[in-house]
Design a protein around this motif. Structure first.
Motif, short mmCIF file in Angstrom:
data_model
loop_
_atom_site.label_atom_id
_atom_site.label_comp_id
_atom_site.label_asym_id
_atom_site.label_seq_id
_atom_site.Cartn_x
_atom_site.Cartn_y
_atom_site.Cartn_z
N GLU A 8 -0.93 -7.51 7.24
CA GLU A 8 -0.62 -7.00 5.92
C GLU A 8 -1.03 -5.55 5.76
OE1 GLU A 8 1.61 -9.87 4.84
OE2 GLU A 8 1.17 -8.15 3.60
N SER A 12 1.41 -2.51 4.86
CA SER A 12 1.29 -1.80 3.59
C SER A 12 1.02 -0.32 3.75
CB SER A 12 0.15 -2.42 2.77
OG SER A 12 -1.09 -2.18 3.40
N THR A 90 -6.06 -8.73 -4.92
CA THR A 90 -4.82 -8.07 -4.48
C THR A 90 -5.12 -6.79 -3.71
OG1 THR A 90 -4.59 -6.83 -6.57
CG2 THR A 90 -3.52 -8.99 -6.44
N PHE A 94 -3.57 -5.74 -0.19
CA PHE A 94 -2.81 -4.49 -0.09
C PHE A 94 -3.77 -3.35 -0.38
CE2 PHE A 94 0.26 -1.27 -0.72
CZ PHE A 94 1.51 -1.72 -0.32
N ARG A 205 -0.45 -13.65 -2.20
CA ARG A 205 0.03 -12.66 -1.23
C ARG A 205 1.45 -12.21 -1.59
NH1 ARG A 205 2.97 -11.94 3.40
NH2 ARG A 205 3.86 -14.02 3.21
N THR A 208 1.46 -10.16 -4.76
CA THR A 208 0.92 -8.82 -4.51
C THR A 208 2.00 -7.90 -3.94
OG1 THR A 208 -1.31 -9.67 -4.12
CG2 THR A 208 -0.79 -7.49 -3.22
N LEU A 209 2.74 -8.39 -2.96
CA LEU A 209 3.81 -7.59 -2.38
C LEU A 209 4.92 -7.34 -3.40
CD1 LEU A 209 4.08 -9.21 1.17
CD2 LEU A 209 3.00 -7.04 0.55
N SER A 210 5.21 -8.34 -4.22
CA SER A 210 6.23 -8.16 -5.25
C SER A 210 5.82 -7.09 -6.25
CB SER A 210 6.47 -9.49 -5.99
OG SER A 210 6.99 -10.48 -5.12
N TYR A 213 6.17 -3.51 -4.84
CA TYR A 213 7.50 -2.98 -4.56
C TYR A 213 8.53 -3.26 -5.64
CZ TYR A 213 5.61 -2.32 0.13
OH TYR A 213 4.85 -1.92 1.20
N LYS A 230 7.84 3.44 1.40
CA LYS A 230 8.90 2.87 2.23
C LYS A 230 10.13 3.76 2.30
CE LYS A 230 9.68 -1.56 1.84
NZ LYS A 230 9.22 -2.06 3.16
#
Length: 263
Positions: A8, A12, A90, A94, A205, A208-210, A213, A230
Motif C-alpha cells: 500500500e 500510495s 487511514t 495511506f 483499506r 481509505t483508497l476511495s 482518489y 497519479k
C-alpha cells in the motif's frame, strides 16, 4: 500484514510536487499601531471608531479563515476521539511521505464520516436479509451488521487494545504501535462482535483508497492532490480535442464541481 502495508505504501507514493497553501493574516502593523497612539490629530471618538472598524475587519478575516473549509463538519461521528481513531488508522494505510500527502491531509477521514452518514453506512444497496451463512471469498461478508455499526465496534476494540497495552487511545499511539493493532485486525487476532476483524480492515483499506482518489465533491482528495499524484486529469467531459494528438497530453485537473455552471 507487513507485505500488505508495504504494497500500500508503494501504491500510495506518487511522484509529484506537493501543493501548498499559505494562510496569511490581514493585519497591517502600521495602521493598527497608529490607532493606539495619540498624535493630537484625531478626536477620541474618531480613534475609537477606526479602531473598532479595524478590529471588525480583523475578526471578519479570522472568521473567514475558520470557515474556509466549511464542509468539514461531523455528519456521522459524535465524538472527536472516534473520528481521530479512524483518521489515524487511514494515515497508516495511506501515509504521508516525501512524494505526497497522506490520508489525513487528503481529508479521507471526512470522506468516511460523510459516507457513513449516508447509504454507505446502512448498506443501502446491499441485500441484508438472511439466511446468514459463511460465504466464499468471492461473496464477501455474510452477516446483518450494518457498516456504520461495524466501524463503531472496530473503534471500540482498537481503543480498548490501545489502552490495555499502552494506556492511550489509538490516535495517541506511536505509528509503530498503531501498526501492531492494525496488523491484529487484519489477521483476526482481535475479536469484533458480529463480524470478523479482517473484514473491517479490508473495508477500511478500500474506504481509505476511495477517499484519497474520489472527486473532492465527496470531501476526500483535498485540493485534488490524490489525482495529482497519479497524474489523473479528473472529470473532463470529453477528450475529442485531444484524442488524435501525438505524444503525451497534459490537461488541467478538473473536479466535477467545475461543470456545475454548465447545467
Amino acid at each position: 500484514m507487513a507485505d500488505n502495508f508495504e504494497t500500500e505504501k508503494t501504491f500510495s507514493r506518487r511522484g509529484f510536487l506537493k501543493m501548498s497553501g499559505v494562510a496569511t493574516g490581514s493585519l497591517v502593523a502600521g495602521t493598527y499601531l497608529g490607532s493606539l497612539l495619540d498624535l493630537g490629530t484625531e478626536t477620541e471618538e474618531n480613534t475609537d471608531t477606526e479602531t473598532a472598524s479595524e478590529e471588525s475587519n480583523q475578526n471578519s478575516g479570522e472568521e473567514a479563515a475558520v470557515q474556509e473549509d466549511y464542509t468539514r463538519a461531523y455528519k456521522f461521528f459524535t465524538k472527536a476521539d472516534d473520528f481521530k481513531t479512524i483518521e489515524a488508522a487511514t494515515e497508516r494505510i495511506f501515509p504521508e511521505d516525501d512524494l505526497g500527502p497522506g490520508a489525513i491531509a487528503l481529508g479521507v477521514g471526512w470522506f468516511i464520516d460523510h459516507e457513513l452518514a449516508g447509504g454507505y453506512g446502512v448498506n443501502a444497496r446491499e441485500y441484508m436479509k438472511g439466511p446468514f451463512k459463511e460465504g466464499t471469498d468471492f461473496q464477501g461478508p455474510q452477516y446483518p451488521l450494518l457498516r456504520r455499526d461495524l466501524y463503531m465496534e472496530a473503534i471500540r476494540v482498537m481503543n480498548e487494545e490501545a489502552q490495555e497495552n499502552h494506556e492511550k487511545l489509538f490516535h495517541n499511539l506511536e505509528p509503530e504501535q498503531q501498526d501492531e493493532i492494525l496488523t491484529m485486525l487484519e489477521s483476526d487476532e482481535l475479536e469484533l462482535r458480529g463480524a470478523k476483524a479482517s473484514d473491517f480492515f479490508e473495508e477500511l483499506r478500500l474506504a481509505t483508497l476511495s477517499g484519497a482518489y474520489a472527486d473532492p465533491l465527496y470531501r476526500g482528495n483535498k485540493g485534488m492532490q490524490g489525482w495529482e499524484m497519479k497524474k489523473f486529469p479528473g472529470a473532463h467531459m470529453s477528450y475529442i480535442n485531444e484524442v488524435e494528438q501525438e505524444g503525451p497530453v497534459e490537461l488541467e485537473t478538473m473536479p466535477l464541481s467545475s461543470h456545475s455552471d454548465s447545467h
